[in-house]
Design an enzyme around this catalytic site. Structure first.
Site, PDB file in Angstrom:
ATOM      1  N   ASP A  91      20.866  92.876  65.957  1.00  0.00           N
ATOM      2  CA  ASP A  91      20.453  91.566  66.435  1.00  0.00           C
ATOM      3  C   ASP A  91      18.970  91.364  66.110  1.00  0.00           C
ATOM      4  O   ASP A  91      18.373  92.163  65.388  1.00  0.00           O
ATOM      5  CB  ASP A  91      20.721  91.442  67.933  1.00  0.00           C
ATOM      6  CG  ASP A  91      19.861  92.392  68.759  1.00  0.00           C
ATOM      7  OD1 ASP A  91      19.397  93.407  68.199  1.00  0.00           O
ATOM      8  OD2 ASP A  91      19.649  92.125  69.955  1.00  0.00           O
ATOM      9  N   SER A 136      15.676  88.397  71.657  1.00  0.00           N
ATOM     10  CA  SER A 136      16.886  89.133  71.249  1.00  0.00           C
ATOM     11  C   SER A 136      17.759  88.267  70.346  1.00  0.00           C
ATOM     12  O   SER A 136      17.334  87.863  69.275  1.00  0.00           O
ATOM     13  CB  SER A 136      17.648  89.597  72.497  1.00  0.00           C
ATOM     14  OG  SER A 136      18.747  90.397  72.159  1.00  0.00           O
ATOM     15  N   ASP A 194      16.068  91.706  67.704  1.00  0.00           N
ATOM     16  CA  ASP A 194      15.014  92.669  68.037  1.00  0.00           C
ATOM     17  C   ASP A 194      15.442  94.108  67.810  1.00  0.00           C
ATOM     18  O   ASP A 194      14.750  95.036  68.225  1.00  0.00           O
ATOM     19  CB  ASP A 194      14.524  92.471  69.466  1.00  0.00           C
ATOM     20  CG  ASP A 194      15.552  92.853  70.525  1.00  0.00           C
ATOM     21  OD1 ASP A 194      16.738  92.538  70.321  1.00  0.00           O
ATOM     22  OD2 ASP A 194      15.167  93.447  71.548  1.00  0.00           O
ATOM     23  N   ASP A 235      17.920  96.087  68.886  1.00  0.00           N
ATOM     24  CA  ASP A 235      18.409  97.005  69.909  1.00  0.00           C
ATOM     25  C   ASP A 235      19.926  96.945  70.096  1.00  0.00           C
ATOM     26  O   ASP A 235      20.483  97.678  70.905  1.00  0.00           O
ATOM     27  CB  ASP A 235      17.693  96.785  71.248  1.00  0.00           C
ATOM     28  CG  ASP A 235      18.027  95.460  71.922  1.00  0.00           C
ATOM     29  OD1 ASP A 235      18.659  94.595  71.284  1.00  0.00           O
ATOM     30  OD2 ASP A 235      17.651  95.289  73.099  1.00  0.00           O
TER      31      ASP A 235
END
Length: 472
Positions: free
Chosen positions: A242, A107, A244, A246
């Site tokens: 961010d 993340s 990834d 999400d």
């Protein structure tokens, strides 16, 4: 090798969402142990024949996915690899295929760390599932040569189609949208999607180095960059995520990023959500705006939000949740403009951003924000601050709140109430809020503050963190 023993010795732990740790600790054997344990937990309910895999743009992610794939093959499960795509894209495709999945991503945390996120066919795993993975004892052999993974584009295409079919293709007509691409897992998707919805897109800031964008603690550099881009390219908004994909970042027309919970609050209003599950760290404007029939507060972390959906779904048909970082979780199928939007109980960056752009129409985004209650939040973090130190501080605050305020350079106030749902959340005598908690993903102490203005909230965070540095 035994999965429980390998995981216990790995220094890898589950955080607020997924297993996270140093890249050097995510050896092929550790990745295999987590994979075998997850498959064993899945087999308590059904026997998976396939499992989907995807990764973010971290240098370490592909090798970790190879190790997971090798373990799946050992376990008699066929891996389906989708390459570099956003986490919600992987989750959406796997849910459509009634398939479990693993996302290799850290993340927003620095590139020297990484992680694994696990999904059942109906969505992200629960905290009970995490405990079951840690308790599982599967004997497995050393991994053979790691397989070459060939990526399918199917998940990326279907994720984009989810939203291009939801909104009219002139939704963003006449708007200039900047896409801050950096190293986001969705950077090859967003420009095409926004252009399909009618926007004139300007691609910005693509990086060959991993950039750890934290949407809860946006750096001053990124804030100033968005404002500079807005002026240079005459943008109506800047969109980013961010690492990834999400957690969203969306700026207004003057280049000011909306805080994640404010962005999601507006999106929930647009989507006509009846009931929300949100962590205790979210802005109190969610309740104060009086737009929802019920707001249920949880611990911080998407698994807790998802667990709360079961309670809300017994009474309400349009259920959703979000986090202070901007990740929006759709807990039920809903109708939007006569189109069915299926539930996606994992953090998503695209839905809240597109919903707010649709809500704004031809008007400025800042006007939407101005109509909300005047409650403002700010947050930041102390990095390299061990979890044990954070927990000790929180215990001090719970035991002796008045003296703890003095330690935070806030001795002029009284503590009206304390909430220990997750960390220590103190409401002060002037109505301000200070909330301290250790990060679930990294050795960091996070500080959230709430006040009557942006400046006052930011100053409160600065005062508290400066005092903690001085006294610790």
């Amino acid at each position: 090798m035994n999965t429980q023993q390998v995981i216990a010795n790995s220094h890898i732990a589950f955080g607020t969402s997924g297993a996270r740790g140093l890249v050097t600790d995510f050896t092929p054997e550790v990745c295999a142990a987590f994979t075998h344990a997850f498959v064993a937990v899945l087999r308590e309910g059904f026997v998976p024949k396939h499992l989907a895999l995807a990764i973010d743009n971290r240098p370490s992610s592909y090798a970790m996915a190879q190790a997971c794939a090798a373990a799946l093959i050992q376990a008699g499960v066929q891996p389906v690899y989708y390459g570099v795509i956003p986490t919600p894209a992987l989750a959406f495709q796997a849910m459509q295929d009634n398939m479990p999945c693993i996302m290799v991503t850290g993340s927003h945390i620095p590139f020297d760390r990484n992680g694994l996120k696990f999904y059942r066919p109906k969505g992200e795993i629960t905290k009970a599932d995490e405990l079951a993975i840690l308790a599982s004892q599967v004997e497995y052999d050393a991994l053979p040569e790691l397989p070459v993974l060939n990526a399918s584009s199917r998940a990326a295409a279907n994720y984009c189609a989810r939203y291009s079919s939801l909104f009219s293709l002139d939704l963003l007509a006449g708007k200039r949208i900047g896409i801050y691409e950096h190293s986001s897992a969705g950077r090859d998707l967003y420009s095409t999607l926004f252009e399909k919805l009618g926007a004139e897109v300007v691609s910005l800031g693509r990086s060959d180095q991993f950039v750890p964008i934290d949407t809860e603690a946006v750096s001053l550099h990124d804030i100033e960059m968005a404002q500079r881009w807005q002026k240079e390219y005459r943008l109506d908004a800047v969109f980013s995520t961010d690492g990834d994909g999400d957690r969203p970042l969306l700026s207004d027309e003057i280049g000011t990023y909306l805080r994640g919970d404010i962005l999601c609050l507006l999106a929930a209003q647009f989507l006509g959500i009846d009931a929300l599950a949100i962590p205790v760290s979210c802005n109190s404007a969610v309740e104060a705006c009086d737009s929802f029939k019920q707001v249920l507060r949880t611990k911080i972390g998407s698994p807790y939000v998802i667990e709360a959906f079961a309670t809300l779904q017994t009474q309400f048909s349009r259920v959703a949740g979000f986090e202070a970082n901007g990740g929006f979780l759709l807990g039920s199928d809903i109708d939007v403009n006569g189109v069915n939007l299926s539930a996606l109980p994992t953090r998503d960056a695209l839905l809240p951003a597109l919903a707010v752009l649709a809500m704004a129409g031809n008007g400025p985004i800042s006007q939407l924000v101005a109509q909300l209650p005047s409650i403002f939040t700010a947050s930041d973090r102390l990095q390299k601050f061990e979890r044990e130190r954070s927990l000790a501080l929180i215990e001090q605050g719970i035991a002796l709140p008045k003296s703890f305020l003095a330690k935070l350079s806030l001795a002029q106030f009284e503590v009206l109430s304390i909430d220990t749902t997750d960390g220590l959340r103190m409401t002060l005598s002037n109505g301000d809020v200070v909330h301290l908690r250790p990060s679930g993903n990294a050795p960091e102490l996070r500080c959230y503050a709430q006040s009557k203005s942006v400046e006052a909230a930011q100053l409160l965070v600065e005062i508290v963190l400066a005092a903690l540095i001085e006294n610790n």
